[in-house]
Scaffold this motif. Structure first.
Motif, PDB file in Angstrom:
ATOM      1  N   MET A   1      41.148  53.560  26.513  1.00  0.00           N
ATOM      2  CA  MET A   1      40.575  54.182  27.705  1.00  0.00           C
ATOM      3  C   MET A   1      40.201  53.101  28.718  1.00  0.00           C
ATOM      4  N   ARG A   2      40.486  53.392  29.988  1.00  0.00           N
ATOM      5  CA  ARG A   2      40.229  52.425  31.037  1.00  0.00           C
ATOM      6  C   ARG A   2      38.734  52.292  31.335  1.00  0.00           C
ATOM      7  N   THR A   3      38.339  51.068  31.689  1.00  0.00           N
ATOM      8  CA  THR A   3      36.942  50.877  32.080  1.00  0.00           C
ATOM      9  C   THR A   3      36.753  51.409  33.495  1.00  0.00           C
ATOM     10  N   LYS A   4      35.538  51.765  33.812  1.00  0.00           N
ATOM     11  CA  LYS A   4      35.238  52.325  35.125  1.00  0.00           C
ATOM     12  C   LYS A   4      35.485  51.260  36.198  1.00  0.00           C
ATOM     13  N   GLN A   5      36.096  51.700  37.308  1.00  0.00           N
ATOM     14  CA  GLN A   5      36.383  50.790  38.410  1.00  0.00           C
ATOM     15  C   GLN A   5      35.059  50.281  38.984  1.00  0.00           C
ATOM     16  N   THR A   6      34.881  48.964  38.999  1.00  0.00           N
ATOM     17  CA  THR A   6      33.597  48.417  39.441  1.00  0.00           C
ATOM     18  C   THR A   6      33.678  47.704  40.782  1.00  0.00           C
ATOM     19  N   ILE A   7      34.830  47.124  41.119  1.00  0.00           N
ATOM     20  CA  ILE A   7      34.939  46.443  42.412  1.00  0.00           C
ATOM     21  C   ILE A   7      36.064  47.074  43.230  1.00  0.00           C
ATOM     22  N   SER A   8      35.967  46.915  44.549  1.00  0.00           N
ATOM     23  CA  SER A   8      36.964  47.519  45.432  1.00  0.00           C
ATOM     24  C   SER A   8      38.288  46.762  45.330  1.00  0.00           C
ATOM     25  N   ASP A   9      39.349  47.431  45.791  1.00  0.00           N
ATOM     26  CA  ASP A   9      40.664  46.775  45.809  1.00  0.00           C
ATOM     27  C   ASP A   9      40.639  45.516  46.670  1.00  0.00           C
ATOM     28  N   GLN A  10      39.877  45.568  47.791  1.00  0.00           N
ATOM     29  CA  GLN A  10      39.805  44.412  48.689  1.00  0.00           C
ATOM     30  C   GLN A  10      39.170  43.206  47.981  1.00  0.00           C
ATOM     31  N   ASP A  11      38.084  43.461  47.246  1.00  0.00           N
ATOM     32  CA  ASP A  11      37.418  42.376  46.509  1.00  0.00           C
ATOM     33  C   ASP A  11      38.334  41.849  45.402  1.00  0.00           C
ATOM     34  N   LEU A  12      39.009  42.777  44.766  1.00  0.00           N
ATOM     35  CA  LEU A  12      39.945  42.408  43.695  1.00  0.00           C
ATOM     36  C   LEU A  12      41.054  41.526  44.254  1.00  0.00           C
ATOM     37  N   GLN A  13      41.551  41.899  45.409  1.00  0.00           N
ATOM     38  CA  GLN A  13      42.610  41.142  46.075  1.00  0.00           C
ATOM     39  C   GLN A  13      42.146  39.722  46.410  1.00  0.00           C
ATOM     40  N   ALA A  14      40.921  39.604  46.909  1.00  0.00           N
ATOM     41  CA  ALA A  14      40.366  38.286  47.253  1.00  0.00           C
ATOM     42  C   ALA A  14      40.245  37.413  46.012  1.00  0.00           C
ATOM     43  N   LYS A  15      39.781  37.994  44.911  1.00  0.00           N
ATOM     44  CA  LYS A  15      39.645  37.242  43.657  1.00  0.00           C
ATOM     45  C   LYS A  15      41.015  36.824  43.115  1.00  0.00           C
ATOM     46  N   LEU A  16      42.010  37.712  43.313  1.00  0.00           N
ATOM     47  CA  LEU A  16      43.368  37.416  42.866  1.00  0.00           C
ATOM     48  C   LEU A  16      43.943  36.239  43.653  1.00  0.00           C
ATOM     49  N   ILE A  17      43.734  36.252  44.968  1.00  0.00           N
ATOM     50  CA  ILE A  17      44.201  35.154  45.825  1.00  0.00           C
ATOM     51  C   ILE A  17      43.553  33.841  45.385  1.00  0.00           C
ATOM     52  N   ALA A  18      42.301  33.930  44.949  1.00  0.00           N
ATOM     53  CA  ALA A  18      41.574  32.738  44.482  1.00  0.00           C
ATOM     54  C   ALA A  18      42.068  32.275  43.106  1.00  0.00           C
ATOM     55  N   GLY A  19      42.947  33.071  42.488  1.00  0.00           N
ATOM     56  CA  GLY A  19      43.531  32.674  41.205  1.00  0.00           C
ATOM     57  C   GLY A  19      42.731  33.074  39.988  1.00  0.00           C
ATOM     58  N   GLU A  20      41.834  34.046  40.149  1.00  0.00           N
ATOM     59  CA  GLU A  20      41.013  34.489  39.013  1.00  0.00           C
ATOM     60  C   GLU A  20      41.831  35.399  38.086  1.00  0.00           C
ATOM     61  N   GLU A  21      42.011  34.947  36.855  1.00  0.00           N
ATOM     62  CA  GLU A  21      42.816  35.706  35.891  1.00  0.00           C
ATOM     63  C   GLU A  21      42.179  37.042  35.531  1.00  0.00           C
ATOM     64  N   THR A  22      40.864  37.104  35.540  1.00  0.00           N
ATOM     65  CA  THR A  22      40.186  38.374  35.235  1.00  0.00           C
ATOM     66  C   THR A  22      40.523  39.428  36.297  1.00  0.00           C
ATOM     67  N   ALA A  23      40.708  38.973  37.548  1.00  0.00           N
ATOM     68  CA  ALA A  23      41.085  39.893  38.630  1.00  0.00           C
ATOM     69  C   ALA A  23      42.494  40.426  38.383  1.00  0.00           C
ATOM     70  N   PHE A  24      43.364  39.565  37.888  1.00  0.00           N
ATOM     71  CA  PHE A  24      44.733  39.996  37.566  1.00  0.00           C
ATOM     72  C   PHE A  24      44.711  41.045  36.447  1.00  0.00           C
ATOM     73  N   SER A  25      43.906  40.795  35.421  1.00  0.00           N
ATOM     74  CA  SER A  25      43.783  41.751  34.314  1.00  0.00           C
ATOM     75  C   SER A  25      43.257  43.088  34.807  1.00  0.00           C
ATOM     76  N   GLU A  26      42.283  43.037  35.689  1.00  0.00           N
ATOM     77  CA  GLU A  26      41.699  44.262  36.251  1.00  0.00           C
ATOM     78  C   GLU A  26      42.741  45.027  37.083  1.00  0.00           C
ATOM     79  N   LEU A  27      43.496  44.277  37.884  1.00  0.00           N
ATOM     80  CA  LEU A  27      44.555  44.897  38.699  1.00  0.00           C
ATOM     81  C   LEU A  27      45.580  45.584  37.797  1.00  0.00           C
ATOM     82  N   TYR A  28      45.957  44.897  36.728  1.00  0.00           N
ATOM     83  CA  TYR A  28      46.932  45.461  35.784  1.00  0.00           C
ATOM     84  C   TYR A  28      46.377  46.730  35.130  1.00  0.00           C
TER      85      TYR A  28
END
Length: 197
Positions: A1-28
Protein backbone atom coordinates in the motif's frame (compact mmCIF):
# COMPACT_ATOMS: atom_id res chain seq x y z
CA UNK A 1 0.00 0.00 0.00
CA UNK A 2 1.24 3.45 -0.92
CA UNK A 3 2.21 5.94 1.75
CA UNK A 4 0.16 9.11 1.98
CA UNK A 5 1.38 11.90 -0.30
CA UNK A 6 3.22 14.33 1.98
CA UNK A 7 4.94 16.84 -0.32
CA UNK A 8 3.74 18.59 -3.46
CA UNK A 9 4.90 17.62 -6.94
CA UNK A 10 6.73 20.97 -7.18
CA UNK A 11 8.71 20.28 -3.99
CA UNK A 12 9.38 16.74 -5.15
CA UNK A 13 10.65 18.07 -8.47
CA UNK A 14 13.01 20.51 -6.71
CA UNK A 15 14.42 17.71 -4.53
CA UNK A 16 14.83 15.52 -7.62
CA UNK A 17 16.77 18.26 -9.43
CA UNK A 18 18.99 18.49 -6.34
CA UNK A 19 19.73 14.77 -6.79
CA UNK A 20 17.92 13.45 -3.72
CA UNK A 21 17.36 9.72 -4.18
CA UNK A 22 14.49 9.69 -1.69
CA UNK A 23 12.66 12.15 -3.98
CA UNK A 24 13.17 9.74 -6.88
CA UNK A 25 11.75 6.87 -4.81
CA UNK A 26 8.76 9.00 -3.85
CA UNK A 27 8.18 9.99 -7.49
CA UNK A 28 8.32 6.33 -8.51
CA UNK A 29 5.92 5.27 -5.75
CA UNK A 30 3.55 8.09 -6.61
CA UNK A 31 3.33 7.59 -10.38
CA UNK A 32 4.70 4.21 -11.50
CA UNK A 33 1.32 2.43 -11.44
CA UNK A 34 -0.37 5.18 -13.46
CA UNK A 35 2.50 5.33 -15.96
CA UNK A 36 2.47 1.54 -16.35
CA UNK A 37 -1.31 1.58 -16.97
CA UNK A 38 -0.84 4.37 -19.53
CA UNK A 39 1.86 2.41 -21.38
CA UNK A 40 -0.24 -0.76 -21.27
CA UNK A 41 -2.82 1.00 -23.49
CA UNK A 42 -0.17 1.08 -26.22
CA UNK A 43 1.39 -2.37 -25.79
CA UNK A 44 -1.34 -4.60 -24.29
CA UNK A 45 1.30 -6.45 -22.29
CA UNK A 46 1.82 -6.07 -18.54
CA UNK A 47 5.41 -7.34 -18.64
CA UNK A 48 6.40 -5.02 -21.47
CA UNK A 49 4.62 -2.10 -19.79
CA UNK A 50 6.55 -2.76 -16.56
CA UNK A 51 9.87 -2.82 -18.44
CA UNK A 52 9.08 0.41 -20.29
CA UNK A 53 7.94 2.07 -17.05
CA UNK A 54 11.29 1.25 -15.43
CA UNK A 55 13.09 2.72 -18.45
CA UNK A 56 11.03 5.94 -18.29
CA UNK A 57 11.91 6.50 -14.63
CA UNK A 58 15.58 5.73 -15.28
CA UNK A 59 15.56 8.37 -18.03
CA UNK A 60 13.95 10.88 -15.65
CA UNK A 61 16.72 10.29 -13.11
CA UNK A 62 19.44 10.55 -15.76
CA UNK A 63 17.98 13.83 -17.07
CA UNK A 64 17.04 15.31 -13.68
CA UNK A 65 19.17 18.42 -14.26
CA UNK A 66 16.82 19.42 -17.11
CA UNK A 67 13.69 19.19 -14.95
CA UNK A 68 13.92 22.86 -13.95
CA UNK A 69 12.35 23.68 -17.34
CA UNK A 70 9.38 21.39 -16.66
CA UNK A 71 6.14 22.98 -15.42
CA UNK A 72 4.35 19.78 -14.38
CA UNK A 73 6.35 16.69 -13.47
CA UNK A 74 3.20 14.56 -13.80
CA UNK A 75 2.43 15.75 -17.36
CA UNK A 76 6.13 15.38 -18.22
CA UNK A 77 6.09 11.75 -17.07
CA UNK A 78 3.06 10.88 -19.20
CA UNK A 79 4.48 12.59 -22.29
CA UNK A 80 7.84 10.90 -21.78
CA UNK A 81 6.11 7.54 -21.29
CA UNK A 82 4.16 7.93 -24.51
CA UNK A 83 7.20 9.02 -26.56
CA UNK A 84 9.46 6.33 -25.11
CA UNK A 85 6.83 3.65 -25.76
CA UNK A 86 6.31 4.71 -29.39
CA UNK A 87 10.07 4.84 -30.02
CA UNK A 88 10.53 1.44 -28.38
CA UNK A 89 7.74 -0.09 -30.47
CA UNK A 90 9.35 1.23 -33.67
CA UNK A 91 12.63 -0.45 -32.69
CA UNK A 92 10.85 -3.57 -31.46
CA UNK A 93 9.17 -4.16 -34.80
CA UNK A 94 12.62 -5.06 -36.08
CA UNK A 95 12.88 -7.83 -33.48
CA UNK A 96 11.18 -11.20 -34.00
CA UNK A 97 10.81 -11.78 -30.27
CA UNK A 98 9.06 -8.45 -29.77
CA UNK A 99 6.94 -8.99 -32.88
CA UNK A 100 5.80 -12.35 -31.51
CA UNK A 101 4.97 -10.68 -28.16
CA UNK A 102 2.89 -8.00 -29.89
CA UNK A 103 1.10 -10.54 -32.12
CA UNK A 104 0.45 -12.81 -29.13
CA UNK A 105 -0.99 -9.89 -27.21
CA UNK A 106 -3.14 -8.94 -30.19
CA UNK A 107 -4.40 -12.51 -30.54
CA UNK A 108 -5.32 -12.60 -26.83
CA UNK A 109 -7.38 -9.40 -27.20
CA UNK A 110 -9.55 -10.78 -30.02
CA UNK A 111 -12.62 -12.90 -29.53
CA UNK A 112 -12.51 -16.64 -30.20
CA UNK A 113 -14.15 -16.41 -33.63
CA UNK A 114 -11.66 -13.81 -34.90
CA UNK A 115 -8.75 -15.78 -33.50
CA UNK A 116 -9.99 -18.98 -35.08
CA UNK A 117 -10.36 -17.32 -38.48
CA UNK A 118 -6.92 -15.71 -38.39
CA UNK A 119 -5.24 -18.87 -37.13
CA UNK A 120 -7.04 -20.81 -39.88
CA UNK A 121 -5.76 -18.38 -42.53
CA UNK A 122 -2.18 -18.62 -41.30
CA UNK A 123 -2.36 -22.39 -41.03
CA UNK A 124 -3.80 -22.62 -44.55
CA UNK A 125 -0.95 -20.42 -45.78
CA UNK A 126 1.56 -22.69 -44.04
CA UNK A 127 -0.08 -25.80 -45.48
CA UNK A 128 0.11 -24.33 -48.98
CA UNK A 129 3.76 -23.38 -48.52
CA UNK A 130 4.50 -26.88 -47.19
CA UNK A 131 2.76 -28.49 -50.16
CA UNK A 132 5.41 -26.99 -52.45
CA UNK A 133 8.17 -28.89 -50.62
CA UNK A 134 9.29 -32.39 -51.65
CA UNK A 135 7.27 -35.12 -49.89
CA UNK A 136 10.06 -36.35 -47.59
CA UNK A 137 11.07 -32.81 -46.60
CA UNK A 138 7.43 -32.01 -45.80
CA UNK A 139 7.13 -35.19 -43.74
CA UNK A 140 10.28 -34.36 -41.74
CA UNK A 141 9.07 -30.80 -41.12
CA UNK A 142 5.67 -31.98 -39.86
CA UNK A 143 7.21 -34.49 -37.47
CA UNK A 144 9.83 -32.06 -36.12
CA UNK A 145 7.92 -28.78 -35.95
CA UNK A 146 4.25 -29.72 -35.74
CA UNK A 147 4.55 -32.87 -33.63
CA UNK A 148 7.61 -31.74 -31.67
CA UNK A 149 9.68 -34.88 -32.28
CA UNK A 150 13.46 -34.83 -31.96
CA UNK A 151 15.76 -35.40 -34.95
CA UNK A 152 16.65 -38.82 -33.53
CA UNK A 153 12.99 -39.82 -33.17
CA UNK A 154 12.22 -38.70 -36.74
CA UNK A 155 15.29 -40.49 -38.11
CA UNK A 156 14.21 -43.72 -36.38
CA UNK A 157 10.55 -43.39 -37.50
CA UNK A 158 11.45 -42.75 -41.15
CA UNK A 159 14.46 -45.08 -41.31
CA UNK A 160 16.87 -42.33 -42.35
CA UNK A 161 19.98 -40.86 -40.73
CA UNK A 162 19.89 -38.01 -38.22
CA UNK A 163 22.00 -36.00 -40.66
CA UNK A 164 19.38 -36.49 -43.40
CA UNK A 165 16.68 -35.19 -41.01
CA UNK A 166 18.83 -32.14 -40.28
CA UNK A 167 19.38 -31.48 -43.99
CA UNK A 168 15.64 -31.74 -44.72
CA UNK A 169 14.89 -29.31 -41.87
CA UNK A 170 17.53 -26.79 -42.98
CA UNK A 171 16.19 -26.90 -46.53
CA UNK A 172 12.54 -26.56 -45.50
CA UNK A 173 13.27 -23.71 -43.08
CA UNK A 174 15.14 -21.76 -45.76
CA UNK A 175 12.33 -22.13 -48.30
CA UNK A 176 9.52 -21.42 -45.82
CA UNK A 177 11.36 -18.48 -44.22
CA UNK A 178 11.81 -16.76 -47.58
CA UNK A 179 8.19 -17.42 -48.51
CA UNK A 180 6.71 -16.20 -45.20
CA UNK A 181 8.91 -13.08 -45.14
CA UNK A 182 7.93 -12.22 -48.73
CA UNK A 183 4.20 -12.90 -48.45
CA UNK A 184 3.38 -12.04 -44.82
CA UNK A 185 6.14 -9.64 -43.83
CA UNK A 186 7.00 -11.61 -40.68
CA UNK A 187 9.58 -14.27 -39.96
CA UNK A 188 8.82 -17.98 -39.95
CA UNK A 189 9.74 -18.19 -36.26
CA UNK A 190 7.02 -15.65 -35.42
CA UNK A 191 4.44 -17.56 -37.44
CA UNK A 192 5.36 -20.88 -35.83
CA UNK A 193 5.59 -19.44 -32.32
CA UNK A 194 2.21 -17.74 -32.42
CA UNK A 195 0.06 -20.04 -34.50
CA UNK A 196 1.51 -23.50 -33.89
CA UNK A 197 1.96 -23.29 -30.13
Amino acid sequence: MRTKQTISDQDLQAKLIAGEETAFSELYDRYSDAISAHIRKFVNSSDLAEDLTQEVFIKVWQCKSRLDEVRSIKAYLFIMARNHTINSLKKAMRSDVAMAEVINSFVEQRNDTEEELLSKEYLEYLEKALSDLPYRTREVFRLCRQEGKSYDEVAFALGISRNAVKNHMVGSMKILSASVKKDLGISLSVLLTVFLK
